[in-house]
Design an enzyme around this catalytic site. Structure first.
Site, mmCIF file in Angstrom:
data_model
loop_
_atom_site.group_PDB
_atom_site.id
_atom_site.type_symbol
_atom_site.label_atom_id
_atom_site.label_comp_id
_atom_site.label_asym_id
_atom_site.label_seq_id
_atom_site.Cartn_x
_atom_site.Cartn_y
_atom_site.Cartn_z
ATOM 1 N N CYS A 99 -22.728 -7.211 -19.001
ATOM 2 C CA CYS A 99 -21.527 -7.397 -18.188
ATOM 3 C C CYS A 99 -20.441 -6.466 -18.697
ATOM 4 C CB CYS A 99 -20.995 -8.819 -18.305
ATOM 5 S SG CYS A 99 -22.028 -10.059 -17.559
ATOM 6 N N CYS A 124 -18.754 -12.530 -19.835
ATOM 7 C CA CYS A 124 -20.040 -12.620 -20.522
ATOM 8 C C CYS A 124 -19.951 -13.658 -21.654
ATOM 9 C CB CYS A 124 -20.401 -11.239 -21.083
ATOM 10 S SG CYS A 124 -22.157 -11.023 -21.414
ATOM 11 N N CYS A 167 -26.125 -12.392 -20.947
ATOM 12 C CA CYS A 167 -25.822 -13.721 -20.403
ATOM 13 C C CYS A 167 -26.623 -14.035 -19.153
ATOM 14 C CB CYS A 167 -24.320 -13.861 -20.116
ATOM 15 S SG CYS A 167 -23.782 -12.953 -18.652
ATOM 16 N N GLY A 197 0.799 -1.224 0.000
ATOM 17 C CA GLY A 197 0.000 0.000 0.000
ATOM 18 C C GLY A 197 0.826 1.265 0.000
ATOM 19 N N CYS A 238 -27.517 -9.270 -16.325
ATOM 20 C CA CYS A 238 -26.948 -8.992 -17.637
ATOM 21 C C CYS A 238 -27.974 -9.371 -18.702
ATOM 22 C CB CYS A 238 -25.664 -9.783 -17.828
ATOM 23 S SG CYS A 238 -24.994 -9.650 -19.491
#
Lengths: 292, 273
Positions: free
Chosen positions: A265, A271, A243, A31, A240
């Site tokens: 998606c 997808c 899909c 970080g 979606c």
């Protein structure tokens, strides 16, 4: 194949060593933003110069590279960076998340779970999570070193005061391993839980700001929040339309000027795989033989 | 000054518990190259006491305040603060310790509220910042405290989501005071808190400050060139000239019976209406 005018993966070896040192330091201090001498790349700032340099420093000739932009493999940024490495490194490329060993991404984490054999490289526009609250770099560095992160909560407080809930929907700050507060790049906060405990190595490169930072595999990244306004990963409340996936992050696509819209998606590979497996959404047609 | 100084330090030396002064300053010196910012300043500030520092522009009073508050590093001297773990020399503290002190036990009210406030953050966020800096993580609680404090400095509760830029100068100054006092500090530094405000707003602010100081039992070091402000607020007074303390004593005593030539000049310079 590799253009002989370039060194492997475009950058010269000394530059790659310099970047690798920064990456190692970043991995050692999760970080923490490590400064590095960012090079001019043959693309404008904001197009992923940081990510490209990190990718170039990580690539080996055996790697399989996948590049996504907003989750999609076929957008300008993704296509041009993929072509760049095809030409300068001659590495194999793929669109399938599972086959890739190095994935450079902008704004998304792939839906498919990552593995220990993968490196995820993020393109970062502004690495400093405190930047918009404290414009002085000297001061933000001091705040990081002294762990003074109260200001980060002031931002979230302002969100709630103004909108009634935490309205920060992307670049949602996380605290890494209980120490450094980190900007996870502008990924949607839907992806924040995937940052934590990921088996893959996650590297973040900011070219213009000349910073590299890292999340080593299986490190803890906690999204900041209030006790009475806990962090919530959010997405559009739809499935979606292609899909039918209910658990993936969605893009809203305007389809006409009558208010017609569809949700698909944002991860195109996810997808495509689902449709190939026979899932069909509200507006999707079953995948025809041999197309996919 | 020297004799008084010695007497006080001799008296306090054996006791190192919290019955001692809140802040003990000895030989504080700050030079700007060959020039003197402030030289050999020493005093004790006792809990609940308000100390005024007066002097003309350039007399070193702001330098002194910055040195005391840790914004400037003095060249010599010691500033011993009675922390919760006993008296500590602030100048010998590590930076994290000093910064923690400055957001818990200490507060600093700037002359210009723009220096002390975050102008892009709402009033509530400004007041809540110190709370969040010391670990408050409950939005409702932070907001309640902020509302409470806005009320105490006479800002309407419905202004909590307005930014300070939408406030008048007097309101900004009151907001800055609320922001500083919300964590219940024990020592407040004030640098010309009434500067730039018109007289009626000044009077209201002074009234408010006096109330808060008495109510919370605050110790205050207030720097000003306005003798009326110290007459109202300060228990004790230090007069500075060219970086040196030329006279100190009880406020009324110093103002009514000034001994030093400069103090006499200062007191007689006040316009009578």
């Amino acid at each position: 194949m590799t253009d002989q005018a370039y060194n492997f993966a475009y950058l010269d070896e000394q530059t790659k060593r310099m970047i690798r040192r920064a990456i190692l330091k970043g991995v050692a201090v999760p970080g923490y933003q490590v400064p590095f001498a960012s090079r001019e790349m043959p693309m404008p700032y904001g197009w992923g110069t940081g990510g490209v340099q990190v990718t170039a420093a990580c690539l080996t000739p055996e790697d399989v590279l996948k590049v996504i932009d907003q989750g999609a493999d076929d957008t300008t940024n993704a296509v041009s960076i993929r072509k760049f490495f095809q030409r300068t490194a001659g590495v194999a490329t793929t669109e399938a998340t599972a086959e890739a060993t190095v994935i450079q991404t902008r704004h998304r984490i792939p839906e498919a779970p990552l593995t220990e054999d993968q490196i995820l490289v993020y393109q970062v526009p502004i690495p400093e999570p405190l930047r918009f609250l404290e414009p002085r770099e000297t001061e933000t560095r001091k705040m990081h070193s002294l762990e003074e992160y109260g200001l980060m909560h002031v931002k979230l407080y302002e969100d709630i005061a103004r909108h009634g809930h935490i309205a920060t929907a992307y670049a949602y700050p996380v605290k890494v391993e209980g120490r450094y507060v980190m900007d996870p790049s502008p990924i949607p906060r839907f992806d924040n839980p995937k940052l934590s405990g990921s088996p893959a190595l996650q590297l973040f490169g900011a070219g213009r700001e000349q910073r590299i930072y890292a999340l080593p595999p299986y490190s803890r990244a906690v999204s900041l929040d209030f006790e009475d306004h806990p962090f919530e990963a959010s997405k559009a409340p739809h499935d979606c339309d292609l899909c039918g996936a209910s658990d993936s992050y969605l893009d809203e696509v305007i389809t006409d000027d009558q208010g017609g819209r569809m949700f698909v998606c944002s991860d195109t590979d996810h997808c495509r795989c689902r449709r190939a497996a026979g899932h069909v959404g509200r507006l999707g047609a079953p995948v025809a033989e041999g197309v996919a | 000054m020297g004799a008084v100084e010695l007497g006080i330090s001799a008296k306090m030396k054996p006791e190192v518990t919290s019955v001692g002064p809140l802040l003990a300053v000895r030989g504080l010196t700050k030079r700007y190259g060959a020039r003197i910012g402030c030289a050999d300043v020493g005093f004790d500030l006792w809990p609940g006491e308000v100390l005024g520092i007066v002097g003309e522009s350039g007399s070193g009073k702001s330098t002194l305040l910055s040195c005391l508050a840790g914004h400037l590093a003095p060249d010599a001297g010691s500033v011993v603060f009675d922390t919760s773990e006993g008296p500590r020399d602030v100048l010998a503290m590590t930076e994290p310790e000093r910064r923690r002190l400055s957001r818990t036990d200490w507060a600093f009210v700037h002359q210009n509220p723009r220096d002390g406030l975050r102008m892009g953050v709402t009033a509530g966020g400004n007041v809540g910042e110190r709370l969040m800096a010391v670990g408050a993580r409950n939005y409702g609680a932070i907001r309640d405290r902020a509302t409470d404090w806005l009320g105490r400095v006479e800002i309407a509760a419905e202004r909590i989501d307005d930014r300070p830029s939408a406030f008048s100068g007097g309101m900004q100054q009151r907001l800055q005071i609320a922001r500083n006092l919300v964590t219940g500090p024990r020592l407040v530094f004030m640098d010309e808190p009434t500067g730039g405000l018109d007289v009626s707003v000044q009077a209201r602010l002074l009234d408010l400050l006096r109330g808060l100081v008495r109510e919370m039992g605050l110790s205050v070091i207030i720097v000003t060139h306005d003798l009326a402000v110290v007459r109202l607020l300060a228990d004790r007074l230090m007069v500075m000239k060219s970086g040196h303390v030329v006279e100190q004593g009880l406020t009324d005593q110093v103002l009514d019976d000034p001994q030093h030539g400069y103090t006499q000049l200062l007191v007689s310079s006040v316009l009578q209406v």
